[in-house]
Design a protein around this motif. Sequence first.
Motif, PDB file in Angstrom:
ATOM      1  N   LYS A 105      10.986  24.616  -2.740  1.00 45.99           N
ATOM      2  CA  LYS A 105      11.637  24.158  -1.516  1.00 45.99           C
ATOM      3  C   LYS A 105      12.970  24.880  -1.345  1.00 45.99           C
ATOM      4  O   LYS A 105      13.253  25.864  -2.023  1.00 45.99           O
ATOM      5  CB  LYS A 105      11.850  22.641  -1.568  1.00 45.99           C
ATOM      6  CG  LYS A 105      10.587  21.814  -1.742  1.00 45.99           C
ATOM      7  CD  LYS A 105       9.664  21.908  -0.533  1.00 45.99           C
ATOM      8  CE  LYS A 105       8.435  21.005  -0.700  1.00 45.99           C
ATOM      9  NZ  LYS A 105       7.536  21.075   0.456  1.00 45.99           N
ATOM     10  N   SER A 106      13.793  24.357  -0.450  1.00 52.65           N
ATOM     11  CA  SER A 106      15.107  24.938  -0.174  1.00 52.65           C
ATOM     12  C   SER A 106      16.181  23.866  -0.306  1.00 52.65           C
ATOM     13  O   SER A 106      15.888  22.670  -0.384  1.00 52.65           O
ATOM     14  CB  SER A 106      15.152  25.498   1.250  1.00 52.65           C
ATOM     15  OG  SER A 106      15.033  24.418   2.187  1.00 52.65           O
ATOM     16  N   ARG A 107      17.434  24.292  -0.326  1.00 54.60           N
ATOM     17  CA  ARG A 107      18.540  23.335  -0.360  1.00 54.60           C
ATOM     18  C   ARG A 107      18.499  22.412   0.853  1.00 54.60           C
ATOM     19  O   ARG A 107      18.778  21.215   0.751  1.00 54.60           O
ATOM     20  CB  ARG A 107      19.885  24.066  -0.406  1.00 54.60           C
ATOM     21  CG  ARG A 107      20.197  24.760  -1.725  1.00 54.60           C
ATOM     22  CD  ARG A 107      21.613  25.313  -1.694  1.00 54.60           C
ATOM     23  NE  ARG A 107      21.958  25.998  -2.934  1.00 54.60           N
ATOM     24  CZ  ARG A 107      23.168  26.485  -3.201  1.00 54.60           C
ATOM     25  NH1 ARG A 107      24.140  26.363  -2.302  1.00 54.60           N
ATOM     26  NH2 ARG A 107      23.410  27.103  -4.344  1.00 54.60           N
ATOM     27  N   GLU A 108      18.154  22.965   2.008  1.00 57.16           N
ATOM     28  CA  GLU A 108      18.108  22.150   3.228  1.00 57.16           C
ATOM     29  C   GLU A 108      17.034  21.066   3.100  1.00 57.16           C
ATOM     30  O   GLU A 108      17.229  19.927   3.546  1.00 57.16           O
ATOM     31  CB  GLU A 108      17.831  23.032   4.452  1.00 57.16           C
ATOM     32  CG  GLU A 108      18.998  23.895   4.849  1.00 57.16           C
ATOM     33  CD  GLU A 108      20.266  23.083   5.096  1.00 57.16           C
ATOM     34  OE1 GLU A 108      20.184  22.051   5.805  1.00 57.16           O
ATOM     35  OE2 GLU A 108      21.332  23.468   4.576  1.00 57.16           O
ATOM     36  N   TRP A 109      15.904  21.407   2.484  1.00 54.48           N
ATOM     37  CA  TRP A 109      14.845  20.406   2.276  1.00 54.48           C
ATOM     38  C   TRP A 109      15.349  19.284   1.381  1.00 54.48           C
ATOM     39  O   TRP A 109      15.082  18.108   1.631  1.00 54.48           O
ATOM     40  CB  TRP A 109      13.623  21.066   1.646  1.00 54.48           C
ATOM     41  CG  TRP A 109      12.470  20.102   1.463  1.00 54.48           C
ATOM     42  CD1 TRP A 109      11.466  19.848   2.349  1.00 54.48           C
ATOM     43  CD2 TRP A 109      12.243  19.247   0.325  1.00 54.48           C
ATOM     44  NE1 TRP A 109      10.608  18.893   1.835  1.00 54.48           N
ATOM     45  CE2 TRP A 109      11.071  18.498   0.599  1.00 54.48           C
ATOM     46  CE3 TRP A 109      12.909  19.038  -0.872  1.00 54.48           C
ATOM     47  CZ2 TRP A 109      10.550  17.571  -0.301  1.00 54.48           C
ATOM     48  CZ3 TRP A 109      12.391  18.111  -1.770  1.00 54.48           C
ATOM     49  CH2 TRP A 109      11.236  17.384  -1.492  1.00 54.48           C
ATOM     50  N   VAL A 110      16.081  19.649   0.325  1.00 60.97           N
ATOM     51  CA  VAL A 110      16.614  18.638  -0.597  1.00 60.97           C
ATOM     52  C   VAL A 110      17.542  17.687   0.142  1.00 60.97           C
ATOM     53  O   VAL A 110      17.463  16.459  -0.026  1.00 60.97           O
ATOM     54  CB  VAL A 110      17.340  19.318  -1.783  1.00 60.97           C
ATOM     55  CG1 VAL A 110      18.066  18.267  -2.631  1.00 60.97           C
ATOM     56  CG2 VAL A 110      16.348  20.097  -2.641  1.00 60.97           C
ATOM     57  N   LYS A 111      18.418  18.236   0.968  1.00 65.95           N
ATOM     58  CA  LYS A 111      19.357  17.384   1.712  1.00 65.95           C
ATOM     59  C   LYS A 111      18.618  16.452   2.671  1.00 65.95           C
ATOM     60  O   LYS A 111      18.952  15.257   2.771  1.00 65.95           O
ATOM     61  CB  LYS A 111      20.370  18.257   2.472  1.00 65.95           C
ATOM     62  CG  LYS A 111      21.368  18.955   1.561  1.00 65.95           C
ATOM     63  CD  LYS A 111      22.501  19.611   2.334  1.00 65.95           C
ATOM     64  CE  LYS A 111      22.065  20.903   2.967  1.00 65.95           C
ATOM     65  NZ  LYS A 111      23.216  21.653   3.562  1.00 65.95           N
ATOM     66  N   GLU A 112      17.619  16.974   3.339  1.00 64.44           N
ATOM     67  CA  GLU A 112      16.871  16.144   4.277  1.00 64.44           C
ATOM     68  C   GLU A 112      16.052  15.080   3.556  1.00 64.44           C
ATOM     69  O   GLU A 112      15.948  13.931   3.999  1.00 64.44           O
ATOM     70  CB  GLU A 112      15.958  17.026   5.136  1.00 64.44           C
ATOM     71  CG  GLU A 112      15.213  16.252   6.220  1.00 64.44           C
ATOM     72  CD  GLU A 112      16.141  15.456   7.138  1.00 64.44           C
ATOM     73  OE1 GLU A 112      15.754  14.331   7.536  1.00 64.44           O
ATOM     74  OE2 GLU A 112      17.253  15.946   7.443  1.00 64.44           O
ATOM     75  N   GLN A 113      15.479  15.458   2.415  1.00 65.34           N
ATOM     76  CA  GLN A 113      14.701  14.498   1.635  1.00 65.34           C
ATOM     77  C   GLN A 113      15.593  13.383   1.105  1.00 65.34           C
ATOM     78  O   GLN A 113      15.179  12.223   1.034  1.00 65.34           O
ATOM     79  CB  GLN A 113      13.982  15.212   0.487  1.00 65.34           C
ATOM     80  CG  GLN A 113      12.962  14.351  -0.231  1.00 65.34           C
ATOM     81  CD  GLN A 113      11.814  13.923   0.681  1.00 65.34           C
ATOM     82  OE1 GLN A 113      11.533  14.571   1.704  1.00 65.34           O
ATOM     83  NE2 GLN A 113      11.158  12.822   0.349  1.00 65.34           N
ATOM     84  N   ARG A 148      16.187  10.976   3.927  1.00 66.33           N
ATOM     85  CA  ARG A 148      14.978  10.214   4.248  1.00 66.33           C
ATOM     86  C   ARG A 148      14.731   9.113   3.199  1.00 66.33           C
ATOM     87  O   ARG A 148      14.547   7.938   3.539  1.00 66.33           O
ATOM     88  CB  ARG A 148      13.771  11.155   4.314  1.00 66.33           C
ATOM     89  CG  ARG A 148      12.480  10.473   4.736  1.00 66.33           C
ATOM     90  CD  ARG A 148      11.313  11.458   4.793  1.00 66.33           C
ATOM     91  NE  ARG A 148      11.534  12.496   5.777  1.00 66.33           N
ATOM     92  CZ  ARG A 148      11.734  13.793   5.496  1.00 66.33           C
ATOM     93  NH1 ARG A 148      11.752  14.193   4.228  1.00 66.33           N
ATOM     94  NH2 ARG A 148      11.925  14.665   6.445  1.00 66.33           N
ATOM     95  N   GLU A 192      13.790  26.205  -6.281  1.00 63.70           N
ATOM     96  CA  GLU A 192      12.969  27.347  -5.878  1.00 63.70           C
ATOM     97  C   GLU A 192      11.703  27.497  -6.717  1.00 63.70           C
ATOM     98  O   GLU A 192      10.658  27.924  -6.201  1.00 63.70           O
ATOM     99  CB  GLU A 192      13.803  28.625  -5.973  1.00 63.70           C
ATOM    100  CG  GLU A 192      14.970  28.650  -4.985  1.00 63.70           C
ATOM    101  CD  GLU A 192      15.954  29.777  -5.266  1.00 63.70           C
ATOM    102  OE1 GLU A 192      15.651  30.634  -6.139  1.00 63.70           O
ATOM    103  OE2 GLU A 192      17.020  29.810  -4.633  1.00 63.70           O
TER     104      GLU A 192
END
Length: 381
Positions: free
Chosen positions: A113-121, A124, A108
Amino acid sequence: MNVLPAKPVFIGDTTLRDGEQTAGVVFSAKEKIAIARKLDAMGVHELECGIPAMGKEERSSIRALVDLGLSARLITWNRALIPDIDASISCGITAVDISLCVSDIMIENKINKSREWVKEQLRRALGFAKSRGLYVCVGGEDASRADLSFLGELMQIAKENGADRFRFCDTLGILDPFTMQEKVAALTAAVPQFDVEVHAHNDLGLATANALAGFRGGASYISTTVNGLGERAGNAALEEVVMALKVACGIDVGIDTRRLSAISRLVGKASNRGVPAWKAVVGERVFSHESGVHADGVLKNPAIYEVFPPEEVGLSRHIVAGKHSGTNGIVECYRQIGIPLSIEEAQKLMARVRSASQLIKGPLQPQDLIRLHETLTLAAA
């Protein structure tokens, strides 16, 4: 009964990456090659050798290490970004650590960012790295302050997408060994058959203890640096971890410990961070004995006061003449400079040795001992 994990333990060294991140430390390309060669020759399993995204000069030094053809696996540190991974590939690297912030305070406030961004990153970057055939360690920055259930999610995503291991980082060095063991044990139970690495910092002086605790919790990789070099108070020290595993845990990781002193001196010189004489395991004077009781015991049987022989880490034993010396220690100090003494002579010299040591606030050197012996001889004439 406290049973040790049955799995083997692998030692990774990050002196050339996290060690060089010590404030004010810079290794030349020549020094990096010398350090890497010595670490490889002693049997260290993996070398984290730099950050390719830093620029052309860094990539050039990493390529030079790749070209050495070492037995140790070379791995680079990268943000979980495709350009970073591409930079590693351009160096000829086949193993990468891709690092993500995993604690809420960093997600944060550091990267916004957010936890969801971390998971998606993670998906990727990991997908890209695995599509290029790389060995991938997923690094969890600030894992020690992260929510365990979120870490479990990230580890599961990493495992399902082909990652080879997860790095649990105690980035701020805040854990105690009991909590470290509990956290790692919980994660290895939540995501079984997935290797975990423990990367411990030394802000509270607990890095080595936490590294061993992480292993006891189920981690199969331990990250270290020579002399404990690293950010702020440093990392778990290679020499301490290897010898603690060997002596305290009965685990030989296959590293030639006789070379520990030499690599310690090399890194100390290259980093301009001299190795203190009292440094655990590799300090020049950690096998020095002055106290009468201790010196007497070691002279009778070294195992009385030495947990392992100094030769095992490339050092030597020293019997020191000083304020606390006893007769047998004084006899030995004079024997080392070629002057045989009887017990009676040593007893006569003892008060003079102790007095002289107090005056100079330190141990007596050979010339001091010779001078005192001469005064004794003159007095007896």
